[in-house]
Design an enzyme around this catalytic site. Sequence first.
Site: not given
Length: 480
Positions: A156, A232-233, A237, A252, A286
């Site tokens: 993103n 990321g997601g 993670g 994050e 995010c």
Amino acid sequence: MRTHLTGQKMFFAGKWVNSEQIIEVRNPQDNSIIDVVPAATAEDMLNCVKEAEEGAEIAAAMPVHERIKVINGAADHIEQHSGKYARTIALESSKTIREAKKEVGRAIQTLRISAEEARRINGETIPFDQSPGSENRIGYFYRFPIGIIGAITPFNDPLNLVAHKIGPAIASGNAIIVKPATVTPLSALLLAEAFSLAGLPAKVLSVITGHGREIGDALVTHPAVRMITFTGGLEAGEDISRKAGLKKISMELGSNSPVIVLEDADLEEAVDSSVSGAFWAAGQNCLSVQRIYIQESVFESFKTQFVERTGEYIVGDKLSELTDMGPLITEKEAMRVEQLIEEAVSRGAVVLTGGERTGAFYSPTVLTDVPENCTIAKEEVFGPVVLLYAVADLDEAIALSNNVNYGLQAGIFTKNIDLAHKAIAKLDVGGIMVNDSSDYRIDAMPFGGVKNSGLGREGIKFSIQEMTEPKVVCFKLSSH
């Protein structure tokens, strides 16, 4: 349309190299191929780590003034070729050309700040004589680089979020291996080109393109890699955390960001800020505004203005300066968002505007009456969808805001400083924006969240803290 980029090769320990297998990089707007990059293997990654072990020694030995010169040189190169960088971002990602230009500007700033922070990696003296029997001891601590950093970055913000990994790593004297998002590798490779042309020694930086399932584990689990920094997601993670072993982890992992609008707020300002915060980069952000809690007395007015402003959004060609929002990163992602909305509607949610998909495009969507048991109410949507709720007061808004397993940032609109401070104290998040939406950040601030939103903090100074360790030095003096 094809672009002529060095992205056809990956940056392997300071050299541009090919691979037998390739990955097609596609424009999400029309699924056309814009370039190809190597699909590295696990063996490639293992060899890269081996090179980085020498790179870590080289990086640690670089004088601070050389680190500053190289980082600023990379920033200069991007600035001089900003149009190329912006176009690359717009072609490979979801961002419009206007959004891409802003990202390029932020990436330049990220690197400039990194160069400045390189000169501020300081230690402290320690008064050892605070302990009886240590009157003849003096000393201090200083910070030293941890070695090799593995960075895994998302699609993103394909340039600036990579800069947030590379800039602090080089500023603090580390080697770094970047695994960029498979769908947006070109911007990361252009960033590597900027550092190479700026004179960064070989082996300090690598940008290895490939599929995460093929090369991710080789990077994450390697004992020589002393830190993993991941954006990321949540699911990815958690997987990294299980596999990484004893090393530093900074993550994050996203959010489900709330914004609170109280009855004394400037509604026009709240609407404009929240609409932008909800639909920037097609909501694939995010910090994206996902839930808005509006005090009952102004709910209808806010809702009317918000829906009207959302309806004015221009969705279309990313390269047009007139476009406000482009597509999601893939049609599959747009279909995922579509399914989330269909689930919510089936349980009673009302679509006030939007709710339409065309390929990878999904129209800016506003929902109300969304039940709490819907996935979209609890999880990160990562798409152009915002949920409106009426609340009686601030206490109810805070309770509902905290009622998810995420806590990255929140926003509150109010002129009452006492209520603002109450929200600051009670909202369970890593950052609170007063009279702004959750979607505000500068690159120098500590950035990160609580609960499932991640571990540690980014923001250049704070990343450098994560990427270094303190070493204590103590001298025992002669009694003579």
